[in-house]
Design a protein around this motif. Structure first.
Motif, PDB file in Angstrom:
ATOM      1  N   ASP A   1       0.904  -1.092   0.075  1.00  0.00           N
ATOM      2  CA  ASP A   1      -0.127  -0.027   0.189  1.00  0.00           C
ATOM      3  C   ASP A   1       0.847   1.334  -0.009  1.00  0.00           C
ATOM      4  O   ASP A   1       0.261   2.415   0.105  1.00  0.00           O
ATOM      5  CB  ASP A   1      -0.889   0.104   1.170  1.00  0.00           C
ATOM      6  CG  ASP A   1      -0.199   0.016   2.604  1.00  0.00           C
ATOM      7  OD1 ASP A   1       1.030  -0.078   2.673  1.00  0.00           O
ATOM      8  OD2 ASP A   1      -0.911   0.271   3.455  1.00  0.00           O
TER       9      ASP A   1
ATOM     10  N   VAL B   1      -5.939  -3.923   3.342  1.00  0.00           N
ATOM     11  CA  VAL B   1      -5.675  -2.507   2.419  1.00  0.00           C
ATOM     12  C   VAL B   1      -5.176  -3.360   1.095  1.00  0.00           C
ATOM     13  O   VAL B   1      -4.849  -4.203   0.971  1.00  0.00           O
ATOM     14  CB  VAL B   1      -4.634  -1.805   3.125  1.00  0.00           C
ATOM     15  CG1 VAL B   1      -5.038  -1.186   4.391  1.00  0.00           C
ATOM     16  CG2 VAL B   1      -3.461  -2.444   3.356  1.00  0.00           C
TER      17      VAL B   1
ATOM     18  N   SER C   1       5.293  -0.932  -2.880  1.00  0.00           N
ATOM     19  CA  SER C   1       4.383  -1.172  -3.683  1.00  0.00           C
ATOM     20  C   SER C   1       4.659  -1.709  -4.961  1.00  0.00           C
ATOM     21  O   SER C   1       5.975  -2.136  -5.076  1.00  0.00           O
ATOM     22  CB  SER C   1       3.693   0.219  -4.105  1.00  0.00           C
ATOM     23  OG  SER C   1       4.621   0.948  -4.823  1.00  0.00           O
TER      24      SER C   1
END
Length: 192
Positions: free
Chosen positions: A68, A78, A126
């Motif tokens: 994230d 998430v 990410s």
């Protein structure tokens, strides 16, 4: 029905129920976690692939393994950012691989051992595409070593090589094709 349930030790929020500490059998809260088609676990986090091709994670995140963009743990699911059309996931120790429907592979989390296949050893918070691979049919992890099966039957690997998986005892920071292997198959493989 695609719902997800969890129980047990929960010191980093890896049960995804919004709490920390040991928990009894409980549902991981939706609506984020409906339609789950695959689940895997990293060292202290949980990763789920939904039928819509999105990846969700929760729990420990000290190396960015939730995808994230942060290093903050999360006690609820998430979404991994910038990633869609995923057909399979595989989690190693503190990192994750994802296979997109076009055969591209993405990695994020701990990079110290070369597990991310991006040529470096820094953590990545990410999803980033693993370079130098042909279209891939399946991804796998063995502790901190990453493996991929090409749609053409080739086998690729990157990360630590302490078990002589590719005939040497080095860290492969970029994908390396295993020589002498041709795992052609009938039909298709789309999972980890």
């Amino acid at each position: 029905d695609g719902s997800l349930w969890a129980w047990g030790t929960n010191y980093d929020g890896q049960l995804g129920n919004g709490a920390i500490g040991v928990s009894s059998y409980s549902a991981v809260p939706g609506p984020a976690l409906t339609g789950v088609v695959q689940l895997d676990t990293a060292q202290d986090s949980s990763i789920a692939l939904k039928s819509d091709g999105t990846v969700w994670a929760w729990g420990g995140n000290s190396h960015g393994e939730l995808g994230d963009g942060s290093v903050q743990k999360s006690t609820v699911p998430v979404q991994a950012i910038g990633l869609a059309d995923v057909v399979a996931i595989a989690a190693g120790l503190d990192y994750v691989l994802a296979l997109r429907d076009d055969g591209a592979v993405f990695a994020w989390g701990e990079g110290n051992n070369g597990s991310l296949g991006n040529g470096g050893t820094d953590d990545v918070h990410s999803p980033n595409q693993v370079p130098g691979l042909p279209p891939i049919a399946a991804v796998f992890t063995v502790a901190r070593t990453s493996l991929a099966l090409g749609q053409d039957g080739s086998v690729w690997g990157w990360g630590p090589n302490a078990l002589y998986k590719f005939g040497t005892n080095i860290k492969n920071l970029l994908p390396v094709k295993a020589s002498g292997l041709d795992l052609r198959f009938a039909g298709s493989i789309s999972g980890a």
